[in-house]
Design an enzyme around this catalytic site. Structure first.
Site, mmCIF file in Angstrom:
data_model
loop_
_atom_site.group_PDB
_atom_site.id
_atom_site.type_symbol
_atom_site.label_atom_id
_atom_site.label_comp_id
_atom_site.label_asym_id
_atom_site.label_seq_id
_atom_site.Cartn_x
_atom_site.Cartn_y
_atom_site.Cartn_z
ATOM 1 N N GLY A 8 43.886 45.103 23.934
ATOM 2 C CA GLY A 8 43.995 44.616 25.318
ATOM 3 C C GLY A 8 45.457 44.539 25.747
ATOM 4 C CD GLN A 12 47.319 36.386 32.897
ATOM 5 O OE1 GLN A 12 47.504 36.097 34.062
ATOM 6 N NE2 GLN A 12 46.530 35.674 32.095
ATOM 7 C CG ASP A 13 46.208 36.373 28.083
ATOM 8 O OD1 ASP A 13 46.696 36.136 29.200
ATOM 9 O OD2 ASP A 13 45.287 35.686 27.589
ATOM 10 C CB ALA A 81 40.348 44.521 23.759
ATOM 11 C CB ALA A 82 37.380 40.793 26.514
ATOM 12 C CD GLN A 83 33.531 42.734 32.030
ATOM 13 O OE1 GLN A 83 34.545 42.531 32.743
ATOM 14 N NE2 GLN A 83 32.500 41.936 32.087
ATOM 15 C CB THR A 125 36.772 32.038 26.969
ATOM 16 O OG1 THR A 125 36.624 31.489 28.274
ATOM 17 C CG2 THR A 125 35.439 32.614 26.552
ATOM 18 C CD GLU A 127 33.483 31.022 32.384
ATOM 19 O OE1 GLU A 127 32.294 31.368 32.487
ATOM 20 O OE2 GLU A 127 34.058 30.322 33.223
ATOM 21 C CE LYS A 153 35.981 36.992 25.434
ATOM 22 N NZ LYS A 153 37.209 37.364 24.714
ATOM 23 C CG HIS A 179 45.630 31.723 30.127
ATOM 24 N ND1 HIS A 179 44.497 31.394 29.417
ATOM 25 C CD2 HIS A 179 45.958 32.977 29.754
ATOM 26 C CE1 HIS A 179 44.164 32.396 28.641
ATOM 27 N NE2 HIS A 179 45.036 33.381 28.832
ATOM 28 N NE ARG A 184 43.679 35.218 35.622
ATOM 29 C CZ ARG A 184 42.688 35.278 34.749
ATOM 30 N NH1 ARG A 184 42.525 36.333 33.978
ATOM 31 N NH2 ARG A 184 41.849 34.252 34.626
#
Ligand code: NAP
Ligand code: G4F
Length: 341
Positions: A8, A12-13, A81-83, A125, A127, A153, A179, A184
């Site tokens: 990823g 951003q990160d 990395a992720a959707q 996360t 979430e 996740k 964050h 972003r």
């Protein structure tokens, strides 16, 4: 020289973490799924485009992952990395699970086989707390995921914990609350807002159309959060940590503050879907709500307790809400000025 692989890298990160690890003297490999040159903008903005070695790797393809790990033999892997867009996970649940859940297992299996002493960071996360069972949320709060993204996740989180317990691998999970930053993605509500306001101010857009204005998030500043990821992999023992500010704000508050920084005074009328944000000076409607941006099941409230990270890692979030909105709003005002000068 320590070798770190960041999946990823173009997110951003990934960009902020690459910068930090380069400063710490690491050789940084960035795994990219070949998203094209336009995906490079973050590395360019941070001035590190030439310093990261990009390597093609997609979490969907096991053979590809095996080749990359065999070639690099990394000391540390940061799996970012992720959707990562919750909204899209309702449209593409299977793809999301394949990347965000099974993709992590592909990576862990490869490491177990080829380089089991690699230190592994998993991007868990807030979430996962979803319909929250406790306020504020801690590392011991039970999960109640509310989207295909969050469910995936949770799998990734527990499979990372399982590889730690079953195979004694160093897997650390950072349960990060939202964050944000000037880097972003535009699909997320904060950056969508600041970018739209900058365009409204320049006369390039009439209004900002959003979904649920009443949900609450614990928003921190991304460069501080990637430092927390790094700290987790420098510990003697792997563990799970929450990174959060301990404050929560509604989407409405974020929007109002961002308009204020851009020089507008917004007055609200109506509720829920009928909410409108009106410019006090001109009477123009600048914010509207559309059902299109509502989610089939929402996470209404997130607020994290970062005490464990503070005590064990010496980590804390220093950029508070007002400052975060200011950083993001000012960056987009400057960007639009530059683009349309
Ligand atoms: P982001 O900006 O969306 O970056 C995610 C990156 O993953 C993108 O560069 C994307 O590549 C890449 N990716 C997607 N599918 C892939 C695949 N199949 N194989 C390889 N790479 C793939 O996300 P972020 O905000 O930096 O977040 C980093 C991680 O932390 C994510 O795992 C996210 O779920 C998690 N997280 C984020 C937050 C937050 O508030 N930011 C909070 C908690 C956890 P493309 O550029 O090609 O699309
Ligand atoms: O900015 P969001 O899309 O972020 P969300 O869903 O909280 O997810 C982000 O943070 C997670 C950590 O908790 C990460 F794991 C995840 O990868 C991602 O980085 O939405 C925030 C809130 C939601 O309640 C959403 O319904 O804003 C609300 N919202 C209202 N209008 C909107 C909009 N969200 C988006 N993206 N776009 C809107 O127009």
């Amino acid at each position: 020289m320590k070798k770190a692989l960041i999946t990823g890298i173009r997110g951003q990160d990934g960009a902020y973490l690459a910068k930090l690890l380069l400063e710490k003297g690491y050789k940084v490999y960035g795994a990219d799924r070949r998203s094209g040159d336009s995906g490079n903008w973050r590395l360019k903005e941070l001035g590190i485009e030439e310093d990261v070695e990009i390597i093609y790797m997609d979490l969907l393809e096991l053979t590809n992952i095996r080749h990359v790990i065999s070639k690099i033999m990394p000391d540390e892997v940061y799996n970012l990395a992720a959707q990562s867009f919750v909204g899209v996970s309702f449209e593409q649940p299977i793809l999301t699970a394949d990347i965000d859940a099974i993709g992590v297992l592909r990576l862990l299996e490869t490491l177990r086989d080829i380089k089991p002493d690699t230190k592994f960071y998993q991007a868990s996360t807030s979430e996962m707390f979803g319909k929250v069972r406790e306020i504020p949320q801690t590392e011991n709060t039970p999960f109640y995921p509310r989207s295909p993204y969050a469910v995936s996740k949770v799998f990734a989180h527990y499979i990372s914990v399982n590889y730690r317990e079953a195979y004694n691998m160093f897997t650390a999970c950072g349960i990060l609350f939202n964050h944000e930053s000037e880097l972003r993605g535009l699909e997320f509500v904060t950056r969508k807002t600041t970018y739209a306001i900058a365009r409204i101010k320049r006369g390039l857009q009439d209004k900002l159309v959003l979904g649920n204005l009443d949900s609450k998030r614990d928003w921190g500043y991304a460069p501080e959060y990637v430092y927390g990821m790094y700290l987790m992999l420098q510990q003697d023992k792997p563990d799970d940590y929450i990174l959060a500010t301990g404050e929560t704000h509604t989407i409405r508050e974020f929007v109002e503050k961002a308009f204020e920084i851009a020089g507008f005074n917004i007055e609200w009328s109506g509720e829920g879907i009928a909410s409108k944000g009106i410019d006090k000076k001109t009477g123009k409607v600048l914010v509207e709500v559309s059902k299109d941006f509502y989610r089939p099941s929402e996470v209404e409230l997130l607020i994290g307790n970062p005490q464990k990270a503070k005590e064990k890692l010496g980590w804390q979030s220093n950029t508070k809400f007002d400052k975060l909105v200011q950083i993001m709003m000012e960056a987009d005002l400057k960007r639009i000025e530059r683009e349309f000068k």
